[in-house]
Motif scaffolding. Structure first.
Motif, mmCIF file in Angstrom:
data_model
loop_
_atom_site.group_PDB
_atom_site.id
_atom_site.type_symbol
_atom_site.label_atom_id
_atom_site.label_comp_id
_atom_site.label_asym_id
_atom_site.label_seq_id
_atom_site.Cartn_x
_atom_site.Cartn_y
_atom_site.Cartn_z
ATOM 1 N N ARG A 88 32.724 70.259 28.421
ATOM 2 C CA ARG A 88 33.497 69.134 27.805
ATOM 3 C C ARG A 88 32.899 67.804 28.486
ATOM 4 O O ARG A 88 32.674 66.974 27.283
ATOM 5 N N GLU A 89 32.414 67.614 29.303
ATOM 6 C CA GLU A 89 31.883 66.464 29.847
ATOM 7 C C GLU A 89 30.376 66.184 28.941
ATOM 8 O O GLU A 89 30.115 65.535 28.679
ATOM 9 N N GLU A 98 30.964 65.285 25.578
ATOM 10 C CA GLU A 98 31.503 64.110 25.144
ATOM 11 C C GLU A 98 30.231 62.890 25.301
ATOM 12 O O GLU A 98 30.360 62.018 24.719
ATOM 13 N N LYS A 99 29.198 63.387 25.948
ATOM 14 C CA LYS A 99 28.105 62.504 26.291
ATOM 15 C C LYS A 99 26.958 62.777 25.026
ATOM 16 O O LYS A 99 26.160 61.809 25.188
ATOM 17 N N LYS A 131 27.295 64.997 18.121
ATOM 18 C CA LYS A 131 28.721 64.481 18.495
ATOM 19 C C LYS A 131 29.490 64.715 17.464
ATOM 20 O O LYS A 131 30.511 65.194 17.438
ATOM 21 N N HIS A 140 30.628 68.069 17.217
ATOM 22 C CA HIS A 140 31.613 68.161 18.253
ATOM 23 C C HIS A 140 33.178 67.977 17.827
ATOM 24 O O HIS A 140 33.738 68.566 17.955
ATOM 25 N N TRP A 141 32.868 66.699 17.191
ATOM 26 C CA TRP A 141 34.316 66.252 16.440
ATOM 27 C C TRP A 141 34.643 67.135 15.308
ATOM 28 O O TRP A 141 35.921 67.242 15.323
ATOM 29 N N GLN A 191 36.667 69.769 16.905
ATOM 30 C CA GLN A 191 37.807 69.388 17.414
ATOM 31 C C GLN A 191 38.873 69.535 16.389
ATOM 32 O O GLN A 191 40.033 69.904 16.248
#
Length: 128
Positions: free
Chosen positions: A37-38, A41-42, A48, A51-52, A55
């Motif tokens: 998760r970390e 987020e980076k 990125k 990843h969104w 989600q």
């Protein structure tokens, strides 16, 4: 099993394709898997956004699964209609992810609304 139920399974698995793009694009080390998760987020750029997309895909999944199950249980809509709407939803989610990763915000929003329309159609279709 109906095509619509298979579409629920596809919608469950689809977010992991976006996660895979986010994690494995450009290499992936074991240390990144210790705190995924970390790590996610980076990320930046397309990774990125993937990843969104992942989600968002998990967020919309309960509504779609419920709509398919309710449409089946109600039994008032033809199975071919339920199957077609469910397939359209899954295809819209694939396109949504592509638009998200590609940073095509307006197209992504249109595709998102189409997918939500599919969920509503499953509910409205069984109301008759």
């Amino acid at each position: 099993m109906t095509l619509a139920y298979w579409c629920v399974l596809a919608a469950i698995l689809l977010p992991y394709a976006f996660t895979g793009f986010a994690k494995f694009q450009g290499g992936f080390g074991l240390n990144e898997n210790k705190n995924p998760r970390e790590f996610l987020e980076k990320l930046s750029g397309a990774r990125k956004r993937a990843h969104w997309a992942q989600q968002n895909s998990f967020e919309i999944l309960p509504g779609f699964a419920a709509a398919v199950i309710i449409a089946h249980l109600a039994g008032t809509a033809p199975q071919a209609t339920i199957d077609g709407i469910a397939l359209a939803f899954v295809l819209s989610r694939v396109l949504f992810g592509i638009c998200y990763i590609g940073d095509w915000a307006s197209a992504r929003s249109l595709v998102w609304f189409f997918g939500m329309g599919c969920i509503v159609a499953l509910f409205v279709g069984v109301a008759g």
